[in-house]
Design an enzyme around this catalytic site. Structure first.
Site, PDB file in Angstrom:
ATOM      1  N   LYS A 124       0.834  -1.213   0.000  1.00  0.00           N
ATOM      2  CA  LYS A 124       0.000   0.000   0.000  1.00  0.00           C
ATOM      3  C   LYS A 124       0.865   1.257   0.000  1.00  0.00           C
ATOM      4  CE  LYS A 124      -2.092  -1.080   3.896  1.00  0.00           C
ATOM      5  NZ  LYS A 124      -1.623  -2.422   4.294  1.00  0.00           N
TER       6      LYS A 124
ATOM      7  N   ARG B  96      -9.638   1.060   8.421  1.00  0.00           N
ATOM      8  CA  ARG B  96      -9.272  -0.296   8.835  1.00  0.00           C
ATOM      9  C   ARG B  96     -10.375  -0.986   9.612  1.00  0.00           C
ATOM     10  NH1 ARG B  96      -3.339   0.571   8.436  1.00  0.00           N
ATOM     11  NH2 ARG B  96      -2.270  -1.387   8.685  1.00  0.00           N
TER      12      ARG B  96
ATOM     13  N   ARG C  50      11.853  -6.174   5.463  1.00  0.00           N
ATOM     14  CA  ARG C  50      11.836  -4.760   5.847  1.00  0.00           C
ATOM     15  C   ARG C  50      12.320  -4.593   7.289  1.00  0.00           C
ATOM     16  NH1 ARG C  50       6.338  -1.410   5.485  1.00  0.00           N
ATOM     17  NH2 ARG C  50       5.849  -2.646   7.322  1.00  0.00           N
TER      18      ARG C  50
ATOM     19  N   ARG D 244      11.868  -1.592  11.811  1.00  0.00           N
ATOM     20  CA  ARG D 244      10.577  -1.229  12.403  1.00  0.00           C
ATOM     21  C   ARG D 244      10.219  -2.253  13.462  1.00  0.00           C
ATOM     22  NH1 ARG D 244       5.758   0.450   8.324  1.00  0.00           N
ATOM     23  NH2 ARG D 244       4.524  -0.845   9.727  1.00  0.00           N
TER      24      ARG D 244
ATOM     25  N   ARG E  27      -0.599  -8.925  13.206  1.00  0.00           N
ATOM     26  CA  ARG E  27      -1.122  -7.885  12.309  1.00  0.00           C
ATOM     27  C   ARG E  27      -1.964  -8.517  11.198  1.00  0.00           C
ATOM     28  NH1 ARG E  27       4.364  -5.291  10.812  1.00  0.00           N
ATOM     29  NH2 ARG E  27       3.220  -4.098   9.262  1.00  0.00           N
TER      30      ARG E  27
HETATM   31  P1  B4P Z   1       4.112  -1.823   2.334  1.00  0.00           P
HETATM   32  O1  B4P Z   1       3.243  -2.862   1.718  1.00  0.00           O
HETATM   33  O2  B4P Z   1       4.232  -0.556   1.674  1.00  0.00           O
HETATM   34  O3  B4P Z   1       3.599  -1.766   3.827  1.00  0.00           O
HETATM   35  P2  B4P Z   1       2.111  -1.356   4.179  1.00  0.00           P
HETATM   36  O4  B4P Z   1       1.162  -2.453   3.746  1.00  0.00           O
HETATM   37  O5  B4P Z   1       1.840   0.019   3.634  1.00  0.00           O
HETATM   38  O6  B4P Z   1       2.181  -1.174   5.702  1.00  0.00           O
HETATM   39  P3  B4P Z   1       1.464  -1.816   6.952  1.00  0.00           P
HETATM   40  O7  B4P Z   1       0.030  -2.190   6.661  1.00  0.00           O
HETATM   41  O8  B4P Z   1       2.340  -2.886   7.443  1.00  0.00           O
HETATM   42  O9  B4P Z   1       1.607  -0.705   8.002  1.00  0.00           O
HETATM   43  P4  B4P Z   1       0.868   0.651   8.365  1.00  0.00           P
HETATM   44  O10 B4P Z   1       1.925   1.646   8.379  1.00  0.00           O
HETATM   45  O11 B4P Z   1      -0.342   0.953   7.522  1.00  0.00           O
HETATM   46  O12 B4P Z   1       5.574  -2.347   2.453  1.00  0.00           O
HETATM   47  C1  B4P Z   1       5.912  -3.643   2.883  1.00  0.00           C
HETATM   48  C2  B4P Z   1       7.264  -4.056   2.321  1.00  0.00           C
HETATM   49  O13 B4P Z   1       7.062  -4.732   1.073  1.00  0.00           O
HETATM   50  C3  B4P Z   1       8.214  -2.894   2.017  1.00  0.00           C
HETATM   51  O14 B4P Z   1       9.482  -3.231   2.500  1.00  0.00           O
HETATM   52  C4  B4P Z   1       8.214  -2.788   0.501  1.00  0.00           C
HETATM   53  O15 B4P Z   1       9.444  -2.350  -0.011  1.00  0.00           O
HETATM   54  C5  B4P Z   1       7.944  -4.213   0.080  1.00  0.00           C
HETATM   55  N1  B4P Z   1       7.242  -4.292  -1.194  1.00  0.00           N
HETATM   56  C6  B4P Z   1       6.246  -3.476  -1.642  1.00  0.00           C
HETATM   57  N2  B4P Z   1       5.818  -3.854  -2.847  1.00  0.00           N
HETATM   58  C7  B4P Z   1       6.559  -4.960  -3.199  1.00  0.00           C
HETATM   59  C8  B4P Z   1       6.596  -5.827  -4.335  1.00  0.00           C
HETATM   60  N3  B4P Z   1       5.787  -5.639  -5.383  1.00  0.00           N
HETATM   61  N4  B4P Z   1       7.453  -6.867  -4.343  1.00  0.00           N
HETATM   62  C9  B4P Z   1       8.290  -7.073  -3.285  1.00  0.00           C
HETATM   63  N5  B4P Z   1       8.326  -6.284  -2.179  1.00  0.00           N
HETATM   64  C10 B4P Z   1       7.458  -5.240  -2.136  1.00  0.00           C
HETATM   65  O16 B4P Z   1       0.317   0.339   9.834  1.00  0.00           O
HETATM   66  C11 B4P Z   1       1.155   0.030  10.922  1.00  0.00           C
HETATM   67  C12 B4P Z   1       0.358  -0.033  12.236  1.00  0.00           C
HETATM   68  O17 B4P Z   1      -0.234   1.266  12.507  1.00  0.00           O
HETATM   69  C13 B4P Z   1      -0.855  -0.976  12.254  1.00  0.00           C
HETATM   70  O18 B4P Z   1      -0.471  -2.311  12.580  1.00  0.00           O
HETATM   71  C14 B4P Z   1      -1.735  -0.306  13.354  1.00  0.00           C
HETATM   72  O19 B4P Z   1      -1.263  -0.636  14.646  1.00  0.00           O
HETATM   73  C15 B4P Z   1      -1.516   1.176  13.139  1.00  0.00           C
HETATM   74  N6  B4P Z   1      -2.522   1.785  12.260  1.00  0.00           N
HETATM   75  C16 B4P Z   1      -2.280   2.338  11.039  1.00  0.00           C
HETATM   76  N7  B4P Z   1      -3.429   2.791  10.487  1.00  0.00           N
HETATM   77  C17 B4P Z   1      -4.427   2.522  11.385  1.00  0.00           C
HETATM   78  C18 B4P Z   1      -5.848   2.736  11.379  1.00  0.00           C
HETATM   79  N8  B4P Z   1      -6.473   3.290  10.331  1.00  0.00           N
HETATM   80  N9  B4P Z   1      -6.560   2.326  12.457  1.00  0.00           N
HETATM   81  C19 B4P Z   1      -5.944   1.768  13.508  1.00  0.00           C
HETATM   82  N10 B4P Z   1      -4.610   1.526  13.576  1.00  0.00           N
HETATM   83  C20 B4P Z   1      -3.856   1.902  12.528  1.00  0.00           C
END
Ligand code: B4P
Length: 188
Positions: A14, A89, A128, A134, A145
């Site tokens: 995302k 979420r 990551r 992190r 998660r």
């Molecule tokens: P991303 O895929 O970018 O990670 P994310 O889903 O955006 O993040 P996540 O859901 O874990 O965390 P968030 O900050 O929203 O990246 C993952 C990895 O994959 C990276 O290293 C990237 O380089 C790699 N990658 C990407 N695309 C790729 C591909 N095509 N091939 C290979 N590798 C690839 O949330 C963190 C915490 O915050 C939650 O657990 C919660 O506690 C809190 N939170 C956030 N929003 C909330 C909400 N709305 N309500 C309540 N709590 C919330």
């Protein structure tokens, strides 16, 4: 105005895709995870509270998150549109978002969900964790998660599917390929 919810389990890409789409379509990137991490780093009251939830892979309470999002939307009064990354979420957050956008005479146009297998999610997040350090990218917290995603977040999919706004995209492949798939949906 174009408003996109970029959806998917933790590690589905995302954040990675949101940054690219914002540049391409001149949209504002609103990542609740990024905002919460900033609050944590600055040790604000919200950041201190959020730390306890995020460290365990639990969701931060809806009340805190919606207040934070309302503030972020208001601070971008003249945006072309938003990419919501990691929000909503829960159903309560989705209802709040719809209400907030309605008050501004707009709406969510696309819920784009990145489909990625469980094993691939775990592999990406562990990688990551090694690179960025992190604290929520550890094996135990990653599993929680993903569990929380299936239990509390996945119901948001039916909420938008019932409104005809559900667009699944294969989230496996190169980052460029996935961006292209999303662009095709948006230009569809
Ligand atoms: P991303 O895929 O970018 O990670 P994310 O889903 O955006 O993040 P996540 O859901 O874990 O965390 P968030 O900050 O929203 O990246 C993952 C990895 O994959 C990276 O290293 C990237 O380089 C790699 N990658 C990407 N695309 C790729 C591909 N095509 N091939 C290979 N590798 C690839 O949330 C963190 C915490 O915050 C939650 O657990 C919660 O506690 C809190 N939170 C956030 N929003 C909330 C909400 N709305 N309500 C309540 N709590 C919330």
């Amino acid at each position: 105005m174009t408003n996109i919810v970029l959806f998917g389990p933790p590690g589905s890409g995302k954040g990675t895709q949101a940054k690219r789409l914002c540049e391409k379509f001149d949209l504002v990137h609103l990542s609740t995870g990024d905002i919460l991490r900033k609050e944590m780093n600055e040790r604000t009251p919200l950041g201190k509270k959020a730390k306890a939830f995020m460290g365990k892979g639990e969701l931060v309470p809806d009340r805190d998150v919606v207040e934070m999002v309302a503030h972020a939307i208001d601070s971008h009064g003249y945006a072309n549109g938003f990419i919501f990354d990691g929000f909503p979420r829960t159903i309560a957050q989705a209802e709040f978002l719809d209400e907030m956008l309605k008050e501004r005479d707009t709406e969510v146009h696309y819920l784009i969900i990145l489909d990625v297998t469980h094993d691939e999610l775990v592999e990406r997040l562990l990688k990551r964790g090694q690179i960025e350090g992190r604290t929520d990218d550890t094996p135990e917290v990653i599993e929680n998660r993903i569990k929380v995603y299936h239990e509390q977040t996945a119901p948001v999919i039916s909420y938008y599917r019932n409104k005809g706004k559900y667009f699944p995209v294969n989230g496996i492949g190169s980052i460029d390929e996935i961006t292209e798939r999303i662009v095709q949906v948006m230009q569809g």
